[in-house]
Structure formats: structure tokens, C-alpha cells
Enzyme design. Structure first.
Site, PDB file in Angstrom:
ATOM      1  N   ASP A  98      33.404  46.761 -65.015  1.00 55.36           N
ATOM      2  CA  ASP A  98      32.458  47.667 -64.915  1.00 55.36           C
ATOM      3  C   ASP A  98      32.154  47.919 -63.349  1.00 55.36           C
ATOM      4  O   ASP A  98      32.458  46.854 -62.620  1.00 55.36           O
ATOM      5  CB  ASP A  98      31.116  46.852 -65.255  1.00 55.36           C
ATOM      6  N   ASP A 199      29.370  52.840 -64.113  1.00 55.14           N
ATOM      7  CA  ASP A 199      28.068  52.760 -64.528  1.00 55.14           C
ATOM      8  C   ASP A 199      27.199  54.231 -63.852  1.00 55.14           C
ATOM      9  O   ASP A 199      27.454  54.325 -62.762  1.00 55.14           O
ATOM     10  CB  ASP A 199      27.145  51.448 -63.867  1.00 55.14           C
ATOM     11  N   GLU A 250      29.922  56.444 -67.324  1.00 55.15           N
ATOM     12  CA  GLU A 250      28.915  56.647 -68.156  1.00 55.15           C
ATOM     13  C   GLU A 250      27.996  57.731 -67.572  1.00 55.15           C
ATOM     14  O   GLU A 250      27.469  57.744 -66.360  1.00 55.15           O
ATOM     15  CB  GLU A 250      27.961  55.330 -68.000  1.00 55.15           C
ATOM     16  N   HIS A 314      25.735  47.371 -75.005  1.00 54.47           N
ATOM     17  CA  HIS A 314      24.800  46.568 -74.669  1.00 54.47           C
ATOM     18  C   HIS A 314      23.412  47.081 -74.393  1.00 54.47           C
ATOM     19  O   HIS A 314      22.455  46.191 -74.090  1.00 54.47           O
ATOM     20  CB  HIS A 314      25.223  45.761 -73.544  1.00 54.47           C
ATOM     21  N   ASP A 315      23.235  48.166 -74.249  1.00 55.18           N
ATOM     22  CA  ASP A 315      22.032  49.087 -74.021  1.00 55.18           C
ATOM     23  C   ASP A 315      21.260  49.787 -75.277  1.00 55.18           C
ATOM     24  O   ASP A 315      20.233  49.900 -75.358  1.00 55.18           O
ATOM     25  CB  ASP A 315      22.076  50.216 -73.099  1.00 55.18           C
TER      26      ASP A 315
HETATM   27  O1  TEU Z   1      22.784  51.897 -68.131  1.00 58.63           O
HETATM   28  C1  TEU Z   1      22.268  53.337 -67.771  1.00 58.63           C
HETATM   29  C2  TEU Z   1      21.268  53.637 -68.780  1.00 58.63           C
HETATM   30  O2  TEU Z   1      20.192  53.439 -68.971  1.00 58.63           O
HETATM   31  C3  TEU Z   1      22.019  54.191 -69.747  1.00 58.63           C
HETATM   32  O3  TEU Z   1      22.708  53.385 -70.551  1.00 58.63           O
HETATM   33  C4  TEU Z   1      21.241  54.757 -71.000  1.00 58.63           C
HETATM   34  O4  TEU Z   1      21.077  54.093 -72.058  1.00 58.63           O
HETATM   35  C5  TEU Z   1      21.582  55.944 -71.111  1.00 58.63           C
HETATM   36  O5  TEU Z   1      21.227  56.875 -69.633  1.00 58.63           O
HETATM   37  C6  TEU Z   1      20.857  57.062 -72.134  1.00 58.63           C
HETATM   38  O6  TEU Z   1      19.840  57.493 -71.868  1.00 58.63           O
HETATM   39  C7  TEU Z   1      23.525  51.497 -67.250  1.00 58.63           C
HETATM   40  C8  TEU Z   1      23.836  50.262 -67.636  1.00 58.63           C
HETATM   41  O7  TEU Z   1      24.574  50.331 -69.013  1.00 58.63           O
HETATM   42  C9  TEU Z   1      22.594  49.158 -67.899  1.00 58.63           C
HETATM   43  O8  TEU Z   1      22.910  48.004 -68.766  1.00 58.63           O
HETATM   44  C10 TEU Z   1      21.993  48.911 -66.558  1.00 58.63           C
HETATM   45  O9  TEU Z   1      20.686  48.555 -66.683  1.00 58.63           O
HETATM   46  C11 TEU Z   1      21.959  50.476 -65.883  1.00 58.63           C
HETATM   47  O10 TEU Z   1      22.992  51.125 -65.808  1.00 58.63           O
HETATM   48  C12 TEU Z   1      21.542  50.235 -64.442  1.00 58.63           C
HETATM   49  O11 TEU Z   1      22.743  49.540 -63.514  1.00 58.63           O
END
Ligand code: TEU
Length: 539
Positions: A98, A199, A250, A314-315
Site C-alpha cells: 500500500d 491509496d 484507488e 477492508h473498507d
Molecule cells: O480508503 C478511502 C476510502 O474511504 C474508500 O475506500 C472508500 O470506501 C471509497 O472511496 C468509496 O467511497 C482508503 C483506505 O482503503 C482506507 O482504509 C483508509 O481509511 C483511507 O483510504 C484513508 O487513508
């Protein structure tokens, strides 16, 4: 389209803190991952994605980094990291890390310096603004807080944070900062990792115009701002082009047209992306919308850029709970979702535990949860005077902790995850759902994944085949073909709790390759059982 290893790969995501604890402190760790590498290899995956394990005060589970060159104590140390990389490569797999460079922790020495005074040389490495009419510069929200601005009393300005207050955003306009990030990326690439999951990489550039948002809850103003493609092209020139690596960005808040700008092979930015149309627009399953999303992304990226396929991470709440049926048809629907993800165009991602059909959780009280997004939202709503129980209930389905409970290895205490007290409770269903019992059952979800991955390795049609949705208006059945050179595959999925009928008009010469029901259908092939998935080869 050019052939690449990362297009043909299947990626397995390891949320290490919940994977396997090797030293009994209640947190999974890098040595724990090493212990389970044979298990992962046996599934057939090619690439492992590791969530962040850099030094961090751990307010957002490692996404708040205080030292990009150090390893969080909970995870292990640099020797464990080096050993892990070596062991992964030994087994013929690859590993991506990551990369979290939109923000750091507020404990990072850069930020500590930056906030120390207005004329500190690092001031410009973060984003500082004066108050407007005695308050925040505008009404923008952040992902995890009611405002994206935090007041710093000592230096008399606000700083910008897209996520929690403890995660100040870096200022990518500063060339010195950018070089420092590139240096750090080279450090890890030179340790022989095989790429990065980046990220929220499309948040790096910020909107210049700070006027009020009409609807502050639509936080898309945080993303895709002018300048972002210059940064990514520079990153490619300076760092990525010198290595044979895989990058997956992402990228929230993008349509296929905007997404293509990030992954178009001729633009030299990223290899692939995660878009969030499914996650953001479908709190629960919506067949017609899902089909539209798949078709528009396939058409949008066709022959130019590469997609990813995932339904959880994980989200996001575990897929069998959110998009399948985790009660009566848990096994069938876990297999159906797997068949779908592995036969749709794009690189498939498996999130740890998905391969045994792990489900979401429902703990009794907010105290049992750890997710900063959920907790901050809970406190925000309760402080407005809303009923705490009602707020709690409303946050359960999408709490990020649904997918963060420990990996269920066996039926012993704490699911065999740790000899100590786990940092978050184990899902109470671990006695029934665990790796040991999956490995002992030839008909388990695990072996279905193994077969799918093997098929994908042997059949280029699953990777490079064109995609066509045959029933775009059907609410229950999802039927599509993949075709490559002379080969056509037909995928028939009944995403429903009831039986459905499908007439195989025009597909007379077909051979069944894989299905999640035993050959019961032979009596009447046109009838599909609840959550039945079949893959055919058409001659
Ligand atoms: O996640 C960003 C985040 O909030 C997205 O995964 C969200 O689900 C997506 O934009 C859809 O709305 C990343 C990481 O995966 C997360 O665990 C962290 O908390 C976040 O960034 C901050 O670094």
C-alpha cells in the site's frame, strides 16, 4: 491489447492485523503472514497485496503514517519484512504494498515541523489556509469528519485533511515534497516489491476554488482535480517506468471516461484502478445497476486500459453478507459471487476470508467496534441529539469492521487467530466457518476458488475475452459471454433465492465446465437453482 502478468494475475489481499498472530499480542503480523504463505499459494493466487504496515500511531489502522521507512511494531520489523518478501518470491508469487501519500499522520516529523510555525521550511508541505470571516475557509466535509479544515491554534491557520483530523493532507504542489515521495517509493521498489496499491491516489491534487459546496455531503470535490494527471505522469517518469511493476490506483468518484485517463496505456500513469461505482451506489445488490456498471466500464476501457474486479475489501462489508445471501444460501452464493468476479473483465481481487465464505458481523455495542469512520460518524450524529441506538443500528451494515474481524483458521479458541486477546472480536460463527473445515470438505467454497483460479490460468478467454451481457434487463439472471479468438464461454448466474429458468437458444453445442451445484441440473438443464452459477464452453 498487450499481454501482461498483472492482467493474468489473481490478487489476494491480506489485512495483516487480522490475518495470523505469530507472537500472541492479539495483532496479526508479518511473520504470521509468512506462516500462512503455503495456504495462499495452494489457493493458486499470483500476487499478494499487503495493507500498510509502516510506522504509525494507528488511528486509522496504518493509513496514518508517521515514518515511511519504518515498520509498525505490531507488524514486526524490517528483518521480518525482508524475510516475507523473500518467502513470497520463493513460492513464485509477487507482492504489492500500500502506498499512502495523500496524507500522513499528524505525528509525522514533517507535519510536526510544518505546524511549528508559519515560516518553517516544511510549512508548504501541507495545506494551510487563513480563516474566512473568523471560521473555516469553506463548508467542505472530509471522509471521517464534519469539516476538512482543522484549526491550529498555535500557528493561527487551518490545515486541510481529506480523512480524519489526525491525517493532514500533503501538498503535492510542492516539488521538494514530491521528490521526497519518489525517493521513498524507490526505497521499497529496490527492496524488490512488485508494485503498489495506491491509496486514494486521485485525491492528490486539490481544488483551487474554495467556494462553498452546494451539497457538502457529496464529497467528490475532494477528488479528480486539475493537476492530478501531471503528478501521476511525473511519478511514472521519475519512478515507475524504471521497474516492471504493477500499480493499482484507488480512484473514487470516477466514471469510465474519467477512469480511462488514469489507466490508458498510452498515457503512462497507472496500470489499473479500483473504481467505487458498485460500492458507492449499491448498499445492497442491484442487478440492473450492476450490469450497467459492468458494461459501461468494459466499453469505456476497451482495448485501452485495464480494470479490477472486487466486491469487498477492508473498507467494505463482506460480499456474501452485502451482495449474496449469508443465511440459507451462504455457500452457494459465495461461490456464485466468486464465479462472477473471476469471469468478468479485469484482474480479480480476493479479500482474505472471502475464499471460505466469511460473513459480516453484528456486535452488540459501539464499544465493540474500532473503525474510526464508524465511530466518528456515530459521535457526530449522537451529538446532534439523535437516539444512540438508532444511530448505532444505522451504521451496522456498512461498518468497515464487518470485514476486519480475525481470519477464522479453525474451531479452537479465537478461531486459531491468536494465542492472546484479539484486537477486535472474532466473528462468533467461526466454529462453523473456518479454514480447517473448508480444507476438509472437497465441496467447500475454498476449492471452488481454487478451480476458478486454475481455469483462469489455463484459459486466456477468461482474461482477454470480450464481454457481452445477453440479458441486460433481467433482474434475476446474469448471463454473459466472454469471447477470445475462436473460443466463447457462456456464464449463467442465478442471483436469486428462487429458481429461475433460462433457455439456451442459440447455444446448442455447449459443454459445462464448472458449476456450484452438483449435476442435479441434468434432469432439467433450463432450471437454475437458487444462487446457481454455471460456466459453459460453447463449440
Ligand atoms: O480508503 C478511502 C476510502 O474511504 C474508500 O475506500 C472508500 O470506501 C471509497 O472511496 C468509496 O467511497 C482508503 C483506505 O482503503 C482506507 O482504509 C483508509 O481509511 C483511507 O483510504 C484513508 O487513508
Amino acid at each position: 491489447m498487450s499481454k501482461k502478468w498483472w492482467k493474468e494475475a489473481v490478487v489476494y489481499q491480506i489485512y495483516w492485523r487480522s490475518f495470523f498472530d505469530s507472537d500472541g499480542d492479539g495483532y496479526g503480523d508479518l511473520r504470521g503472514v509468512i506462516k500462512k504463505l503455503d495456504y495462499i499459494k495452494n489457493l493458486g493466487v499470483d500476487v499478494i497485496w499487503l495493507n500498510p504496515f509502516y510506522q504509525s500511531p494507528d488511528r486509522d489502522n496504518g493509513y496514518d503514517i508517521s515514518d515511511y521507512y519504518g515498520i509498525m511494531e505490531k507488524a514486526g520489523d524490517m528483518a521480518a519484512f525482508d524475510e516475507l518478501i523473500h518467502e513470497i518470491h520463493q513460492r513464485g508469487m509477487k507482492v504489492i504494498m500500500d502506498l499512502v501519500v495523500n496524507h500522513t499522520s499528524d505525528q509525522h516529523p514533517w507535519f510536526v515541523e510544518s505546524r511549528s510555525s508559519k515560516n518553517n521550511p516544511k510549512r508548504d508541505w501541507y495545506i494551510w489556509k487563513d480563516p474566512k470571516d473568523g471560521r473555516e475557509p469553506n463548508n467542505w466535509r472530509s471522509y471521517f469528519a464534519p469539516s476538512c479544515w482543522e484549526w491550529d491554534k498555535a500557528s493561527g491557520q487551518y490545515y486541510y485533511h481529506s480523512f480524519a483530523v489526525e491525517q493532514p493532507d500533503l501538498n503535492w504542489e510542492n516539488p521538494e515534497l514530491r521528490q521526497e515521495i519518489y525517493k521513498m517509493m524507490r526505497f521499497w521498489l529496490d527492496k524488490d516489491i512488485d508494485g503498489f496499491r495506491m491509496d486514494v491516489i486521485n485525491l492528490l491534487a486539490k481544488k483551487e476554488d474554495l467556494s462553498e459546496a452546494e451539497n457538502p455531503y457529496d464529497i467528490s470535490y475532494l477528488a479528480n482535480n486539475p493537476g492530478i494527471h501531471d503528478y501521476l505522469q511525473e511519478m511514472h517518469r521519475e519512478v515507475l517506468q524504471h521497474y516492471d511493476v504493477m500499480t493499482v490506483g484507488e480512484i473514487p468518484f470516477v466514471s469510465p471516461e474519467e477512469g480511462l485517463l488514469y489507466v490508458d496505456e498510452s498515457r503512462n500513469e497507472l496500470n489499473t484502478l479500483f473504481h467505487f461505482q458498485v460500492a458507492d451506489e449499491m448498499p445492497v445488490w442491484d442487478m440492473l445497476r450492476f450490469k450497467e456498471i459492468q458494461t459501461s466500464w468494459h466499453e469505456g476501457l476497451k482495448k485501452k486500459g485495464w480494470n479490477s474486479q472486487f466486491l469487498n475489501n477492508h473498507d467494505h462489508t463482506r460480499q456474501v453478507t452485502r451482495y449474496g445471501n449469508d443465511r440459507q444460501y451462504r455457500i452457494q452464493s459465495a461461490k456464485l459471487l466468486a464465479a462472477m468476479i473471476h469471469t468478468l473483465p479485469g484482474t480479480p481481487y480476493i479479500y482474505q476470508g472471502e475464499e471460505i465464505g466469511m460473513t459480516g458481523v453484528r456486535f452488540d455495542s459501539i464499544e465493540d467496534y474500532n473503525d474510526i469512520a464508524m465511530k466518528n460518524k456515530y459521535h457526530e450524529e449522537v451529538s446532534k441529539g439523535r437516539d444512540p441506538q438508532e444511530v448505532f443500528e444505522s451504521l451496522l451494515l456498512l461498518s468497515r469492521d464487518n470485514s476486519r474481524t480475525p481470519m477464522q483458521w479453525n474451531a479452537s479458541s479465537q478461531a486459531g487467530f491468536t494465542a492472546g486477546e484479539p484486537w477486535i472480536k472474532v466473528n462468533p460463527n467461526y466454529k462453523e466457518i473456518n479454514v480447517e473445515s473448508a480444507l476438509n470438505d472437497t465441496d467447500s467454497v475454498y476449492y471452488f476458488y481454487q478451480k476458478l483460479i486454475e481455469l483462469r490460468k489455463q484459459n486466456e478467454v477468461m482474461v482477454y475475452g470480450d464481454y457481452k451481457d445477453l440479458l441486460p434487463d433481467d433482474e434475476h439472471l446474469y448471463v454473459y459471454t466472454r469471447s477470445y479468438n475462436d473460443v466463447t464461454w457462456l456464464i449463467v448466474l442465478n442471483h436469486d433465492d428462487e429458481q429461475q429458468r433460462f433457455t439456451f437458444n442459440g447455444f446448442t453445442n455447449r459443454k459445462l465446465i464448472l458449476s456450484n451445484y452438483r449435476s442435479e441440473f441434468e434432469k432439467n438443464e433450463e432450471v437454475l437453482h437458487p444462487h446457481e452459477a454455471r460456466i459453459y464452453k460453447i463449440n
